[in-house]
Design an enzyme around this catalytic site. Structure first.
Site, PDB file in Angstrom:
ATOM      1  N   ALA A  13       0.825  -1.210   0.000  1.00 44.64           N
ATOM      2  CA  ALA A  13       0.000   0.000   0.000  1.00 44.64           C
ATOM      3  C   ALA A  13       0.861   1.264   0.000  1.00 44.64           C
ATOM      4  CB  ALA A  13      -0.933  -0.019   1.215  1.00 44.64           C
ATOM      5  N   CYS A  47       3.475 -12.068  -0.753  1.00 43.78           N
ATOM      6  CA  CYS A  47       2.623 -13.127  -1.340  1.00 43.78           C
ATOM      7  C   CYS A  47       3.430 -14.083  -2.207  1.00 43.78           C
ATOM      8  CB  CYS A  47       1.445 -12.546  -2.110  1.00 43.78           C
ATOM      9  SG  CYS A  47       1.756 -10.993  -2.916  1.00 43.78           S
ATOM     10  N   VAL A  83       7.077   4.521  13.599  1.00 44.27           N
ATOM     11  CA  VAL A  83       6.250   5.663  13.985  1.00 44.27           C
ATOM     12  C   VAL A  83       5.598   5.311  15.309  1.00 44.27           C
ATOM     13  CG1 VAL A  83       4.243   7.059  13.389  1.00 44.27           C
ATOM     14  CG2 VAL A  83       5.878   6.371  11.609  1.00 44.27           C
ATOM     15  N   ALA A 109      -0.508   3.559   6.092  1.00 47.08           N
ATOM     16  CA  ALA A 109      -0.505   2.272   5.398  1.00 47.08           C
ATOM     17  C   ALA A 109       0.245   1.286   6.285  1.00 47.08           C
ATOM     18  CB  ALA A 109       0.163   2.425   4.037  1.00 47.08           C
ATOM     19  N   GLY A 111      -0.600  -1.550   7.455  1.00 42.30           N
ATOM     20  CA  GLY A 111      -0.666  -2.971   7.137  1.00 42.30           C
ATOM     21  C   GLY A 111      -1.317  -3.827   8.197  1.00 42.30           C
ATOM     22  N   GLY A 240      -4.849 -15.973   9.666  1.00 43.68           N
ATOM     23  CA  GLY A 240      -5.373 -14.667   9.277  1.00 43.68           C
ATOM     24  C   GLY A 240      -4.500 -13.521   9.747  1.00 43.68           C
ATOM     25  N   ALA A 281      -5.951   6.669   4.642  1.00 42.98           N
ATOM     26  CA  ALA A 281      -5.506   5.335   5.054  1.00 42.98           C
ATOM     27  C   ALA A 281      -5.880   4.346   3.961  1.00 42.98           C
ATOM     28  CB  ALA A 281      -6.141   4.934   6.378  1.00 42.98           C
ATOM     29  N   VAL A 331      -7.385 -14.935  -6.241  1.00 45.84           N
ATOM     30  CA  VAL A 331      -6.941 -16.167  -6.901  1.00 45.84           C
ATOM     31  C   VAL A 331      -5.704 -16.704  -6.212  1.00 45.84           C
ATOM     32  CG1 VAL A 331      -7.803 -15.841  -9.252  1.00 45.84           C
ATOM     33  CG2 VAL A 331      -5.614 -14.818  -8.574  1.00 45.84           C
TER      34      VAL A 331
END
Lengths: 448, 448
Positions: A13, A47, A83, A109, A111, A240, A281, A331
């Site tokens: 991101a 990924c 940060v 961003a 994550g 997750g 964001a 996918v």
């Protein structure tokens, strides 16, 4: 006036926003950009990790940009930098507890981080997560130490792809999934069972049971699932990812029911009753609106982050852009099998009060007489009254990603089952069937 | 009351209608169906012929249904039978000049025949066309007789695919195309040049010159192209297909400027000022309305015939259905290269007064670091003012057909270049790039 842009986070991101700001004409002169990230590398494609562990390439190949790449373009690209807080009133972020960096526009961003189930033993040696280069290197080292048994907690995409990597190395591998079937966030049970059958020679499965403890002294020895004790030299926790929202929440930014940061369509964050003009964001840390249920959810995909980055970068550059509700097309390749899903699955439709008509078909990817054709299975979900497409699941040896892209567009365009039946598709016996599996599935859903 | 349905033609269009009528619930009891066709087989897949000649399977494999298959279902399926006239006033067709067959509903699916350029020598031995099993068998026999040189007239899909078959057998093969580039009905010159380069080791090309004569005594010896005389033991005429409309025209049915039968959206034919209630036409013999230019054209594809068959079969069954303007999505594999096109090409846009914005990009099909990725080139055409997609051309080693299907839907849904840029696409490094070639092409067309 030079605009001071600060981006917190250097995952997909954050780096996408940076990249898009740099591509904008004249942006370099108009902006002073700082990117702050905890990790030491420029950009790492997480990924891609399971395939690296499967031996398709090396983990190093996933470090796609070095920090120097951006520094050479005049970006204050800071790695190993944390940060610690955001001051929205005065417009600065505090870095490593000491430095204050002023911003005109702030991009959050931050994550996500792996969810660690509240279990005994998660801190034992030999227990891993898989979210970044360091994690990947640790797992790779563990795989090389001749372990006999691996256990993966979580039967989602990353869990299964990594289980395949373990199995390929000759490690006896078990996947434990709390749900009674695999990939429960993107597939229905009937479709998931196809994936399970495909993998049964490589992987053992324990489904519908939670892990209750991880056992061992210093090093992991076993995992308790229900009544069973399963030996394990490696445990991968793949249950997750949770949005990383602590510094945003501490600054007073609203976090939604999904656990992600709430934004408006410009992807500006909310504080009190207002969306802030200059704080955006995006990515794994934000909540999106689902394009079928219109309710909040997470969509923690690199592809989601990219679209959001286009909206954020455009808005910062003064080109008004709005983020659309999200369909989260997904996918994956798992041991050569391609799996795709978009829109809602049956369980989500039920949970959100959507009655559906369902059609499922199995055919080939090419003409019946053509060598090299593969089986393809498609399940389509239509809203019962309007018969508009609202969900699709596809499994095959090829063409799944492109079909998911087509069906993503079909859902957005409000295509009905009969539209699909009456719609032109290209045909060449070497590439398609003249009557496609999608068309058969659509017709089955509505009868004629 | 039992309805008497007569179908003229047993190619894809006629057999599709038959098949769909049979699938309809209770149709067998409500209808008495006669299908009349000239050829001797039940159904033969002509588009599979070039690959059979390439040795991928045998020509026999393309006979997908025997007449007995349909006869066993109670269909009066007549092969080697020629319809010599239609009497619209009294509602019958005359067969083999002697028998009259009454109809309640008539379906004209007379197909098309190869265009034979008005040249000296087209009737010499060794000169072939490729439209059906018999043609295929003749060409196969000719290929087996150790010819040294083959010449293909026409650089369209079938011509090139057959040229590849000749070349694979070690026959020195030349393709002559009147247009200055290959595949002029589906590609722009720049895209076509990629195909030409791909084939240069296998095939010689003479472009931008018409054939002026075929020479020989009894058997073909050479072909005259411009000033050149090219030796040829086999000549394949692949200069397009002309709608077979003679019996329709003789019955007073209107034939349009494209040479195809004119129909309304129910695919009913026109006589005088009226569309007839009970006479339908479809397939290669009809004219369609182009979905971008809204002008008449031909769309002689098995895939077009199938959609039209759904409309005709539904209407005969009493389920009102309308045929949409046509985008004619087209794909083909030529020597392993996949080529796809949908909507208008630049020349057609120009001819019909449509100003365009064009974007072209080249990328990979999978992540940069993923093994087995292939190059992919996409060219997108947008209407200049609205920036809506109106045409797409794609060339790659994989995924072309599914992308063409997606873009077909995108054109129909009125998707703009910026929509494409802001639209979710699925990502997995093993299957896609996170920034797709389509997205790059769209952005290039509109600048930002």
């Amino acid at each position: 006036m030079v605009k001071k842009v600060v981006i917190i986070g250097g995952g997909a991101a954050g780096v996408d926003v940076l990249e898009l700001l740099l591509r904008g004409q004249g942006a370099a002169e108009e902006m002073e950009i700082t990117l702050l990230k905890k990790e030491e590398e420029g950009f790492f494609s997480t990924c891609g990790l399971p395939f690296a562990l499967q031996g398709m390439y090396s983990i190093k190949d996933l470090s796609l940009f070095e920090p120097e790449f951006y520094r050479a373009k005049g970006i204050d690209f800071r790695t190993e930098t944390e940060v610690t807080s955001i001051n929205l009133e005065e417009g600065y972020v505090r870095v490593d507890s000491i430095e204050e960096i002023r911003y005109d526009e702030l991009v959050i961003a931050t994550g996500s981080k792996p969810f660690i189930p509240p279990l005994e033993g998660t801190n034992l040696e030999g227990v891993y997560t898989l979210s970044g280069r360091e994690d990947g290197e640790k797992v790779e080292a563990a795989m090389s130490a001749n372990p006999r048994n691996a256990l993966v907690i979580g039967g989602g995409i990353a869990g299964l792809q990594t289980a395949v990597a373990f199995s390929k190395r000759g490690i006896y591998t078990t996947v434990v999934e709390m749900f009674p079937y695999l990939l429960p966030s993107i597939l229905d049970a009937d479709m998931a069972s196809i994936v399970q059958k495909w993998l049964y020679k490589e992987i053992s499965f324990i489904l519908g049971k939670p892990v209750s403890a991880i056992k061992g002294e210093q090093r992991v020895k076993s995992v308790i699932v229900g009544e069973e004790e399963i030996p394990a030299d490696i445990v991968l926790m793949s249950a997750g990812m949770r949005p990383s929202v602590d510094i945003a929440r501490e600054a007073g930014i609203e976090v939604g029911e999904s656990g992600g940061i709430v934004t408006d369509r410009a992807l500006r964050v909310k504080k009190g009753k207002l969306y802030l003009d200059n704080v955006y964001a995006l990515g794994d840390c934000v909540e999106v609106i689902d394009a079928v249920t219109y309710r909040p959810r997470l969509s923690q995909l690199a592809s989601t982050a990219l679209i959001q980055a286009r909206v954020v970068a455009n808005n910062i550059r003064g080109i008004s852009s709005s983020y659309e509700p999200c369909l989260s097309p997904t996918v994956a390749t798992i041991s050569g099998l391609q799996i795709g899903s978009v829109g809602v699955i049956t369980e989500v439709a039920r949970r959100y009060g959507i009655k559906i008509k369902v059609g499922k078909a199995i055919k080939y990817t090419k003409a019946r007489f053509f060598p090299g054709r593969k089986l393809i299975i498609a399940k389509l979900l239509f809203e019962a009254y309007t018969e508009k497409l609202i969900g699709a699941q596809i499994i095959s040896g090829e063409t799944v990603a492109e079909r998911i892209n087509e069906l993503t567009l079909a859902i957005r365009a409000g295509i009905t089952a009969r539209d699909i039946w009456m719609r032109e598709r290209c045909f060449d016996p070497s590439l398609t069937m003249v009557e496609d599996v999608i068309v058969d599935a659509a017709l089955k859903a509505v009868g004629s």
